[in-house]
Design a protein around this motif. Structure first.
Motif, PDB file in Angstrom:
ATOM      1  N   ALA A 251       0.479  -1.107  -0.431  1.00 55.14           N
ATOM      2  CA  ALA A 251       0.074  -0.217  -0.293  1.00 55.14           C
ATOM      3  C   ALA A 251       0.799   1.272   0.283  1.00 55.14           C
ATOM      4  CB  ALA A 251      -0.839  -0.025   1.163  1.00 55.14           C
ATOM      5  N   ALA A 252       0.642   2.090  -0.522  1.00 56.01           N
ATOM      6  CA  ALA A 252       0.711   3.637  -0.497  1.00 56.01           C
ATOM      7  C   ALA A 252       0.975   4.349   0.848  1.00 56.01           C
ATOM      8  CB  ALA A 252      -0.139   4.429  -1.117  1.00 56.01           C
ATOM      9  N   ARG A 270       2.194   8.261  -5.297  1.00 52.27           N
ATOM     10  CA  ARG A 270       1.653   9.063  -6.265  1.00 52.27           C
ATOM     11  C   ARG A 270       1.154  10.719  -5.410  1.00 52.27           C
ATOM     12  NH1 ARG A 270       4.145   5.331  -7.451  1.00 52.27           N
ATOM     13  NH2 ARG A 270       3.773   4.223  -9.326  1.00 52.27           N
ATOM     14  N   LEU A 271       1.347  11.530  -6.321  1.00 46.31           N
ATOM     15  CA  LEU A 271       0.880  13.028  -5.692  1.00 46.31           C
ATOM     16  C   LEU A 271       0.348  13.510  -7.227  1.00 46.31           C
ATOM     17  CD1 LEU A 271       4.402  14.873  -5.045  1.00 46.31           C
ATOM     18  CD2 LEU A 271       2.498  13.638  -3.018  1.00 46.31           C
ATOM     19  N   ALA A 272      -1.506  13.828  -6.698  1.00 47.05           N
ATOM     20  CA  ALA A 272      -1.632  14.350  -7.123  1.00 47.05           C
ATOM     21  C   ALA A 272      -1.318  15.718  -8.079  1.00 47.05           C
ATOM     22  CB  ALA A 272      -3.148  15.233  -6.985  1.00 47.05           C
ATOM     23  N   ALA A 343      14.428  17.191   7.975  1.00 49.52           N
ATOM     24  CA  ALA A 343      13.137  17.366   8.640  1.00 49.52           C
ATOM     25  C   ALA A 343      11.972  18.100   7.397  1.00 49.52           C
ATOM     26  CB  ALA A 343      13.951  18.382   9.952  1.00 49.52           C
ATOM     27  N   ASP A 344      12.697  19.689   6.637  1.00 50.05           N
ATOM     28  CA  ASP A 344      11.853  19.572   5.809  1.00 50.05           C
ATOM     29  C   ASP A 344      11.167  18.606   5.147  1.00 50.05           C
ATOM     30  OD1 ASP A 344      13.186  22.238   6.624  1.00 50.05           O
ATOM     31  OD2 ASP A 344      14.833  21.576   5.130  1.00 50.05           O
ATOM     32  N   LEU A 345      11.619  17.273   4.737  1.00 50.04           N
ATOM     33  CA  LEU A 345      10.828  16.942   3.995  1.00 50.04           C
ATOM     34  C   LEU A 345       9.663  16.249   5.246  1.00 50.04           C
ATOM     35  CD1 LEU A 345      10.592  14.738   1.582  1.00 50.04           C
ATOM     36  CD2 LEU A 345      11.845  12.687   2.473  1.00 50.04           C
ATOM     37  N   VAL A 346       9.457  15.535   5.724  1.00 55.78           N
ATOM     38  CA  VAL A 346       8.520  16.036   6.932  1.00 55.78           C
ATOM     39  C   VAL A 346       8.101  17.147   6.647  1.00 55.78           C
ATOM     40  CG1 VAL A 346       7.947  15.336   9.005  1.00 55.78           C
ATOM     41  CG2 VAL A 346      10.153  14.388   8.589  1.00 55.78           C
ATOM     42  N   ALA A 347       8.210  17.972   7.122  1.00 59.57           N
ATOM     43  CA  ALA A 347       7.335  19.636   6.926  1.00 59.57           C
ATOM     44  C   ALA A 347       6.655  19.193   5.777  1.00 59.57           C
ATOM     45  CB  ALA A 347       7.281  20.500   6.752  1.00 59.57           C
ATOM     46  N   ILE A 348       7.164  19.012   4.642  1.00 54.57           N
ATOM     47  CA  ILE A 348       6.676  19.183   3.339  1.00 54.57           C
ATOM     48  C   ILE A 348       5.485  17.520   2.900  1.00 54.57           C
ATOM     49  CG2 ILE A 348       7.012  19.408   0.770  1.00 54.57           C
ATOM     50  CD1 ILE A 348       9.981  20.454   1.207  1.00 54.57           C
ATOM     51  N   LEU A 349       6.183  16.670   3.033  1.00 55.58           N
ATOM     52  CA  LEU A 349       4.941  15.767   3.133  1.00 55.58           C
ATOM     53  C   LEU A 349       3.247  15.961   3.609  1.00 55.58           C
ATOM     54  CD1 LEU A 349       7.524  12.653   3.086  1.00 55.58           C
ATOM     55  CD2 LEU A 349       6.275  13.761   1.195  1.00 55.58           C
ATOM     56  N   GLU A 350       3.945  16.613   5.278  1.00 57.60           N
ATOM     57  CA  GLU A 350       2.682  16.876   6.127  1.00 57.60           C
ATOM     58  C   GLU A 350       1.277  17.996   4.861  1.00 57.60           C
ATOM     59  OE1 GLU A 350       4.210  18.290   9.662  1.00 57.60           O
ATOM     60  OE2 GLU A 350       4.413  15.797  10.451  1.00 57.60           O
ATOM     61  N   ALA A 351       2.063  18.551   4.458  1.00 58.46           N
ATOM     62  CA  ALA A 351       1.793  19.904   3.641  1.00 58.46           C
ATOM     63  C   ALA A 351       0.602  18.842   3.005  1.00 58.46           C
ATOM     64  CB  ALA A 351       2.636  21.283   3.769  1.00 58.46           C
ATOM     65  N   GLY A 356      -4.319  17.809   0.702  1.00 61.35           N
ATOM     66  CA  GLY A 356      -4.968  16.292  -0.455  1.00 61.35           C
ATOM     67  C   GLY A 356      -4.290  16.406  -1.602  1.00 61.35           C
ATOM     68  N   SER A 357      -2.687  15.966  -1.465  1.00 58.89           N
ATOM     69  CA  SER A 357      -1.956  15.863  -2.618  1.00 58.89           C
ATOM     70  C   SER A 357      -1.166  14.736  -2.949  1.00 58.89           C
ATOM     71  CB  SER A 357      -0.868  17.311  -3.506  1.00 58.89           C
ATOM     72  OG  SER A 357      -0.624  16.790  -4.437  1.00 58.89           O
ATOM     73  N   LEU A 358      -0.914  14.230  -1.335  1.00 57.71           N
ATOM     74  CA  LEU A 358      -0.232  13.127  -1.115  1.00 57.71           C
ATOM     75  C   LEU A 358      -1.375  11.890  -1.349  1.00 57.71           C
ATOM     76  CD1 LEU A 358       2.290  11.531  -0.658  1.00 57.71           C
ATOM     77  CD2 LEU A 358       1.963  12.226   1.753  1.00 57.71           C
ATOM     78  N   LYS A 359      -0.848  11.085  -2.475  1.00 58.01           N
ATOM     79  CA  LYS A 359      -2.162   9.632  -1.875  1.00 58.01           C
ATOM     80  C   LYS A 359      -1.715   8.702  -1.443  1.00 58.01           C
ATOM     81  CE  LYS A 359      -4.535  12.928  -4.988  1.00 58.01           C
ATOM     82  NZ  LYS A 359      -6.354  13.311  -4.119  1.00 58.01           N
TER      83      LYS A 359
END
Length: 365
Positions: A251-252, A270-272, A343-351, A356-359
Protein backbone atom coordinates in the motif's frame (compact mmCIF):
# COMPACT_ATOMS: atom_id res chain seq x y z
CA UNK A 1 25.81 13.98 1.82
CA UNK A 2 22.08 13.82 2.64
CA UNK A 3 21.25 14.87 -0.93
CA UNK A 4 23.42 12.08 -2.35
CA UNK A 5 21.78 9.54 -0.04
CA UNK A 6 18.30 10.66 -1.10
CA UNK A 7 19.25 10.41 -4.78
CA UNK A 8 20.71 6.93 -4.23
CA UNK A 9 17.59 5.86 -2.30
CA UNK A 10 15.35 7.13 -5.10
CA UNK A 11 17.34 5.18 -7.67
CA UNK A 12 17.17 1.96 -5.71
CA UNK A 13 13.44 2.19 -5.01
CA UNK A 14 12.70 3.24 -8.59
CA UNK A 15 14.59 0.16 -9.76
CA UNK A 16 12.45 -2.11 -7.59
CA UNK A 17 9.20 -0.31 -8.32
CA UNK A 18 8.46 -2.87 -11.05
CA UNK A 19 5.89 -5.58 -10.33
CA UNK A 20 6.73 -7.56 -7.21
CA UNK A 21 8.79 -10.71 -7.70
CA UNK A 22 7.32 -14.06 -6.79
CA UNK A 23 7.69 -15.14 -3.19
CA UNK A 24 7.23 -18.49 -1.52
CA UNK A 25 4.09 -19.12 0.50
CA UNK A 26 6.21 -19.81 3.57
CA UNK A 27 7.61 -16.25 3.33
CA UNK A 28 4.14 -14.67 3.20
CA UNK A 29 2.52 -16.36 6.19
CA UNK A 30 2.42 -19.31 8.53
CA UNK A 31 0.11 -22.14 9.56
CA UNK A 32 -2.02 -21.27 12.55
CA UNK A 33 -1.10 -24.29 14.67
CA UNK A 34 2.63 -23.99 13.98
CA UNK A 35 3.68 -21.37 16.52
CA UNK A 36 5.76 -21.00 19.65
CA UNK A 37 4.43 -20.50 23.18
CA UNK A 38 5.86 -18.18 25.83
CA UNK A 39 7.05 -19.56 29.17
CA UNK A 40 7.95 -17.65 32.32
CA UNK A 41 9.31 -18.55 35.72
CA UNK A 42 10.51 -16.96 38.95
CA UNK A 43 13.68 -18.21 40.58
CA UNK A 44 16.99 -17.34 42.15
CA UNK A 45 20.56 -17.05 40.87
CA UNK A 46 23.32 -17.98 43.32
CA UNK A 47 27.09 -17.82 43.32
CA UNK A 48 27.41 -14.07 42.71
CA UNK A 49 30.47 -12.19 43.94
CA UNK A 50 28.67 -9.86 46.35
CA UNK A 51 26.59 -8.27 43.57
CA UNK A 52 23.27 -9.81 44.59
CA UNK A 53 20.06 -8.41 46.06
CA UNK A 54 21.25 -8.39 49.70
CA UNK A 55 18.12 -7.67 51.81
CA UNK A 56 15.67 -7.58 48.90
CA UNK A 57 12.44 -9.21 50.10
CA UNK A 58 11.79 -11.09 46.84
CA UNK A 59 15.22 -12.73 46.96
CA UNK A 60 14.65 -13.78 50.57
CA UNK A 61 11.26 -15.25 49.67
CA UNK A 62 12.73 -17.10 46.69
CA UNK A 63 15.53 -18.52 48.85
CA UNK A 64 12.98 -19.78 51.37
CA UNK A 65 11.17 -21.56 48.54
CA UNK A 66 14.38 -23.11 47.23
CA UNK A 67 15.44 -24.18 50.71
CA UNK A 68 12.06 -25.78 51.42
CA UNK A 69 12.41 -27.99 48.31
CA UNK A 70 15.53 -29.46 49.88
CA UNK A 71 13.95 -29.92 53.32
CA UNK A 72 15.68 -26.91 54.88
CA UNK A 73 13.39 -24.48 56.75
CA UNK A 74 14.78 -21.05 57.58
CA UNK A 75 13.71 -19.90 61.08
CA UNK A 76 10.95 -17.26 61.10
CA UNK A 77 12.23 -13.69 61.26
CA UNK A 78 15.74 -14.61 60.10
CA UNK A 79 17.03 -12.46 57.24
CA UNK A 80 19.63 -14.42 55.26
CA UNK A 81 21.19 -11.20 53.78
CA UNK A 82 21.78 -12.76 50.38
CA UNK A 83 24.62 -10.72 48.87
CA UNK A 84 25.57 -13.64 46.65
CA UNK A 85 22.05 -14.38 45.37
CA UNK A 86 19.52 -12.51 43.22
CA UNK A 87 15.83 -12.91 42.45
CA UNK A 88 15.33 -13.32 38.71
CA UNK A 89 12.62 -13.70 36.10
CA UNK A 90 13.16 -16.45 33.52
CA UNK A 91 11.62 -16.28 30.05
CA UNK A 92 11.71 -18.77 27.17
CA UNK A 93 9.91 -19.69 23.95
CA UNK A 94 8.58 -23.22 23.60
CA UNK A 95 8.82 -24.09 19.86
CA UNK A 96 5.99 -25.74 18.00
CA UNK A 97 5.91 -29.52 18.33
CA UNK A 98 8.52 -29.47 21.12
CA UNK A 99 8.72 -32.84 22.83
CA UNK A 100 9.72 -33.83 26.39
CA UNK A 101 13.48 -34.09 26.75
CA UNK A 102 14.33 -31.44 24.16
CA UNK A 103 16.37 -28.43 25.25
CA UNK A 104 15.46 -24.74 24.78
CA UNK A 105 17.32 -21.49 25.49
CA UNK A 106 16.29 -19.28 28.41
CA UNK A 107 16.84 -15.62 29.28
CA UNK A 108 17.40 -14.65 32.92
CA UNK A 109 16.75 -11.07 34.10
CA UNK A 110 17.26 -9.55 37.54
CA UNK A 111 14.14 -7.98 39.08
CA UNK A 112 15.65 -6.55 42.27
CA UNK A 113 18.71 -4.59 43.36
CA UNK A 114 21.32 -6.98 41.98
CA UNK A 115 24.16 -5.13 40.25
CA UNK A 116 25.37 -8.02 38.10
CA UNK A 117 24.54 -11.65 37.33
CA UNK A 118 28.01 -12.45 36.02
CA UNK A 119 29.32 -15.75 37.32
CA UNK A 120 25.95 -16.85 38.72
CA UNK A 121 24.09 -20.12 38.37
CA UNK A 122 20.32 -20.52 38.14
CA UNK A 123 18.81 -22.91 40.67
CA UNK A 124 16.29 -25.44 39.27
CA UNK A 125 13.19 -23.42 38.35
CA UNK A 126 9.86 -24.47 36.76
CA UNK A 127 8.67 -22.55 33.69
CA UNK A 128 4.94 -21.99 33.34
CA UNK A 129 2.72 -21.43 30.32
CA UNK A 130 -0.28 -19.10 30.07
CA UNK A 131 -2.51 -21.88 31.42
CA UNK A 132 -0.49 -22.13 34.66
CA UNK A 133 0.94 -25.56 33.82
CA UNK A 134 4.65 -26.45 34.02
CA UNK A 135 6.14 -27.04 30.56
CA UNK A 136 9.90 -26.92 31.24
CA UNK A 137 12.51 -26.89 33.99
CA UNK A 138 15.42 -24.43 33.81
CA UNK A 139 18.84 -24.63 35.43
CA UNK A 140 22.43 -23.82 34.54
CA UNK A 141 25.28 -21.32 34.47
CA UNK A 142 24.58 -17.87 33.04
CA UNK A 143 26.40 -16.33 30.10
CA UNK A 144 26.40 -12.56 30.75
CA UNK A 145 27.71 -10.16 28.13
CA UNK A 146 27.68 -7.07 30.35
CA UNK A 147 30.08 -5.82 32.99
CA UNK A 148 29.57 -3.44 35.91
CA UNK A 149 32.21 -2.17 38.38
CA UNK A 150 32.17 0.56 41.02
CA UNK A 151 34.70 2.31 43.27
CA UNK A 152 34.56 3.37 46.90
CA UNK A 153 34.23 7.02 45.87
CA UNK A 154 30.93 6.23 44.11
CA UNK A 155 32.29 6.14 40.57
CA UNK A 156 30.77 3.45 38.35
CA UNK A 157 31.46 1.88 34.97
CA UNK A 158 28.90 -0.26 33.15
CA UNK A 159 29.42 -2.07 29.84
CA UNK A 160 26.26 -3.34 28.14
CA UNK A 161 23.71 -4.79 30.60
CA UNK A 162 25.19 -7.03 33.34
CA UNK A 163 21.80 -7.79 34.91
CA UNK A 164 20.55 -9.95 32.01
CA UNK A 165 22.04 -13.28 30.95
CA UNK A 166 21.25 -16.33 28.85
CA UNK A 167 21.59 -20.06 29.35
CA UNK A 168 21.91 -21.83 25.99
CA UNK A 169 19.81 -24.99 26.12
CA UNK A 170 19.22 -24.15 29.76
CA UNK A 171 15.75 -25.67 30.05
CA UNK A 172 14.47 -29.17 29.50
CA UNK A 173 10.98 -29.56 28.02
CA UNK A 174 8.73 -31.57 30.31
CA UNK A 175 5.44 -31.31 28.44
CA UNK A 176 4.42 -30.69 24.84
CA UNK A 177 1.61 -28.45 23.63
CA UNK A 178 -1.25 -30.17 21.84
CA UNK A 179 -1.83 -28.48 18.47
CA UNK A 180 -4.42 -30.77 16.87
CA UNK A 181 -2.26 -30.70 13.77
CA UNK A 182 -3.07 -34.23 12.66
CA UNK A 183 -6.79 -34.27 13.53
CA UNK A 184 -8.22 -30.76 13.01
CA UNK A 185 -10.74 -30.94 10.12
CA UNK A 186 -9.67 -27.55 8.74
CA UNK A 187 -6.11 -26.25 8.99
CA UNK A 188 -5.77 -22.48 8.74
CA UNK A 189 -2.96 -20.48 7.15
CA UNK A 190 -2.48 -16.80 8.09
CA UNK A 191 -0.80 -13.99 6.18
CA UNK A 192 1.76 -11.91 8.06
CA UNK A 193 0.03 -8.76 6.75
CA UNK A 194 -3.63 -8.52 5.82
CA UNK A 195 -4.23 -8.18 2.08
CA UNK A 196 -7.26 -9.51 0.19
CA UNK A 197 -5.47 -9.62 -3.17
CA UNK A 198 -2.50 -11.57 -1.82
CA UNK A 199 -4.82 -13.97 0.02
CA UNK A 200 -6.76 -14.57 -3.21
CA UNK A 201 -3.56 -15.22 -5.16
CA UNK A 202 -2.34 -17.71 -2.56
CA UNK A 203 -5.71 -19.47 -2.70
CA UNK A 204 -5.57 -19.70 -6.49
CA UNK A 205 -1.97 -20.98 -6.44
CA UNK A 206 -2.88 -23.72 -3.96
CA UNK A 207 -6.04 -24.73 -5.83
CA UNK A 208 -4.09 -25.01 -9.09
CA UNK A 209 -2.15 -27.89 -7.50
CA UNK A 210 -4.81 -29.20 -5.08
CA UNK A 211 -8.22 -28.30 -6.60
CA UNK A 212 -10.81 -27.10 -4.08
CA UNK A 213 -8.49 -27.33 -1.09
CA UNK A 214 -8.19 -23.63 -0.13
CA UNK A 215 -10.88 -21.09 0.73
CA UNK A 216 -10.42 -17.44 1.75
CA UNK A 217 -12.01 -16.67 5.13
CA UNK A 218 -10.89 -13.02 5.36
CA UNK A 219 -8.00 -10.75 4.40
CA UNK A 220 -5.59 -12.82 6.51
CA UNK A 221 -6.80 -16.40 6.78
CA UNK A 222 -7.13 -19.27 4.33
CA UNK A 223 -8.94 -22.46 5.33
CA UNK A 224 -7.26 -25.62 4.01
CA UNK A 225 -9.22 -28.86 3.81
CA UNK A 226 -6.46 -31.41 4.26
CA UNK A 227 -6.86 -35.17 4.60
CA UNK A 228 -6.41 -36.51 8.12
CA UNK A 229 -3.11 -37.96 9.24
CA UNK A 230 0.12 -36.32 10.29
CA UNK A 231 2.28 -37.91 7.58
CA UNK A 232 0.15 -36.94 4.59
CA UNK A 233 -0.55 -33.49 6.02
CA UNK A 234 3.13 -32.82 6.54
CA UNK A 235 3.84 -33.79 2.91
CA UNK A 236 1.11 -31.53 1.54
CA UNK A 237 2.08 -28.60 3.79
CA UNK A 238 5.73 -28.86 2.75
CA UNK A 239 4.68 -28.59 -0.90
CA UNK A 240 2.30 -25.69 -0.22
CA UNK A 241 5.02 -23.72 1.56
CA UNK A 242 7.25 -23.85 -1.54
CA UNK A 243 4.62 -22.56 -4.01
CA UNK A 244 5.61 -19.27 -5.65
CA UNK A 245 3.06 -16.45 -5.47
CA UNK A 246 3.16 -12.87 -6.76
CA UNK A 247 2.07 -10.80 -3.72
CA UNK A 248 0.07 -7.61 -4.16
CA UNK A 249 2.01 -4.36 -4.31
CA UNK A 250 2.44 -2.77 -0.91
CA UNK A 251 0.00 0.00 0.00
CA UNK A 252 1.04 3.60 -0.57
CA UNK A 253 2.48 4.64 2.75
CA UNK A 254 4.85 7.26 4.13
CA UNK A 255 6.44 6.36 7.48
CA UNK A 256 7.99 9.13 9.56
CA UNK A 257 10.06 8.49 12.69
CA UNK A 258 9.47 11.62 14.76
CA UNK A 259 12.42 10.86 17.06
CA UNK A 260 15.16 10.35 14.48
CA UNK A 261 13.75 12.25 11.51
CA UNK A 262 13.87 9.14 9.31
CA UNK A 263 11.43 9.18 6.38
CA UNK A 264 10.56 6.05 4.35
CA UNK A 265 8.38 6.36 1.25
CA UNK A 266 6.94 3.25 -0.40
CA UNK A 267 7.21 2.83 -4.15
CA UNK A 268 3.41 3.04 -4.59
CA UNK A 269 3.23 6.67 -3.42
CA UNK A 270 1.78 9.01 -6.03
CA UNK A 271 0.99 12.73 -6.06
CA UNK A 272 -1.89 14.72 -7.51
CA UNK A 273 -0.96 17.99 -9.28
CA UNK A 274 0.77 20.26 -6.79
CA UNK A 275 3.34 23.02 -6.53
CA UNK A 276 5.79 23.35 -3.66
CA UNK A 277 7.75 26.44 -2.73
CA UNK A 278 10.50 25.88 -0.22
CA UNK A 279 12.93 28.37 1.23
CA UNK A 280 14.59 29.15 4.52
CA UNK A 281 14.98 32.53 6.17
CA UNK A 282 18.41 33.02 7.77
CA UNK A 283 18.77 35.84 10.30
CA UNK A 284 22.31 36.63 11.48
CA UNK A 285 23.09 39.00 14.36
CA UNK A 286 26.70 39.99 15.06
CA UNK A 287 27.60 41.82 18.26
CA UNK A 288 30.86 43.85 18.28
CA UNK A 289 30.87 46.03 21.43
CA UNK A 290 33.41 48.87 21.60
CA UNK A 291 35.22 49.91 24.77
CA UNK A 292 34.91 53.70 25.38
CA UNK A 293 37.53 55.35 27.64
CA UNK A 294 36.80 58.62 29.51
CA UNK A 295 38.87 61.81 29.02
CA UNK A 296 41.92 62.16 31.30
CA UNK A 297 41.10 63.64 34.76
CA UNK A 298 37.39 63.75 33.86
CA UNK A 299 36.41 61.31 36.65
CA UNK A 300 34.48 59.36 34.04
CA UNK A 301 34.12 55.59 33.87
CA UNK A 302 35.04 53.07 31.22
CA UNK A 303 31.93 51.89 29.34
CA UNK A 304 30.94 49.52 26.55
CA UNK A 305 29.22 50.85 23.45
CA UNK A 306 27.03 48.25 21.71
CA UNK A 307 27.52 47.74 17.98
CA UNK A 308 25.07 45.28 16.39
CA UNK A 309 24.92 44.12 12.78
CA UNK A 310 21.74 42.37 11.61
CA UNK A 311 21.61 40.57 8.26
CA UNK A 312 18.61 38.77 6.77
CA UNK A 313 19.10 36.30 3.93
CA UNK A 314 16.37 34.46 2.07
CA UNK A 315 17.72 31.17 0.74
CA UNK A 316 16.09 28.82 -1.69
CA UNK A 317 13.00 30.22 -3.32
CA UNK A 318 12.67 27.38 -5.84
CA UNK A 319 9.22 26.14 -6.86
CA UNK A 320 8.69 22.50 -7.86
CA UNK A 321 5.68 21.44 -9.91
CA UNK A 322 4.38 17.88 -9.78
CA UNK A 323 2.46 16.43 -12.71
CA UNK A 324 -0.49 14.12 -12.09
CA UNK A 325 0.62 10.72 -10.81
CA UNK A 326 4.19 11.75 -10.07
CA UNK A 327 6.23 8.77 -8.91
CA UNK A 328 8.53 8.39 -5.94
CA UNK A 329 11.64 9.09 -8.01
CA UNK A 330 10.14 12.35 -9.30
CA UNK A 331 9.13 13.38 -5.79
CA UNK A 332 12.64 12.82 -4.40
CA UNK A 333 14.28 14.56 -7.38
CA UNK A 334 12.08 17.62 -6.88
CA UNK A 335 12.75 17.74 -3.14
CA UNK A 336 16.48 17.46 -3.81
CA UNK A 337 16.18 20.44 -6.17
CA UNK A 338 14.60 22.39 -3.34
CA UNK A 339 17.48 21.44 -1.04
CA UNK A 340 15.18 19.82 1.49
CA UNK A 341 16.69 18.26 4.59
CA UNK A 342 15.02 15.25 6.27
CA UNK A 343 13.24 17.64 8.69
CA UNK A 344 12.05 19.77 5.76
CA UNK A 345 10.91 16.62 3.94
CA UNK A 346 8.61 15.70 6.84
CA UNK A 347 7.04 19.17 6.83
CA UNK A 348 6.56 19.12 3.04
CA UNK A 349 4.95 15.68 3.06
CA UNK A 350 2.59 16.68 5.87
CA UNK A 351 1.59 19.79 3.93
CA UNK A 352 0.98 17.74 0.78
CA UNK A 353 -1.19 15.34 2.79
CA UNK A 354 -3.26 18.21 4.20
CA UNK A 355 -3.65 19.69 0.72
CA UNK A 356 -5.01 16.37 -0.57
CA UNK A 357 -2.18 15.93 -3.06
CA UNK A 358 -0.34 13.07 -1.34
CA UNK A 359 -2.14 9.84 -2.19
CA UNK A 360 -0.74 7.74 0.62
CA UNK A 361 -1.22 6.85 4.25
CA UNK A 362 0.88 8.97 6.62
CA UNK A 363 2.25 6.98 9.57
CA UNK A 364 4.17 8.67 12.38
CA UNK A 365 6.06 6.39 14.76
Amino acid sequence: MIRKLLIALAGVIAAIASPAAAERVRDLGTFQAVRSNQLTGYGIVVGLDGSGDDNFAYATQAMRGVSSRFGLQLPPGVNPALKNAAAVLITADLPAFAKPGQRIDVTVSAIGKAKSLRGGALVLTPLYGADGQIYAMAQGNLAVGGLGVSGQDGSKLTVNVPTVGRIPEGASVERGVATGFEQTPVLRWNLYQADFLTASRVRDAINNIYPGMALVEDGVTLALNLPAGADIRASIMSQIEMIDVDPAEAAARVVVNSRTGTVVISSAVRLAPAAISHGSLVVRIDEDPTVVQPEPFSRGQTALEDDSQIDVEQRGGHVAMFDPGASLAEVVDALNLLGATPADLVAILEALKQAGSLKAEMVVI
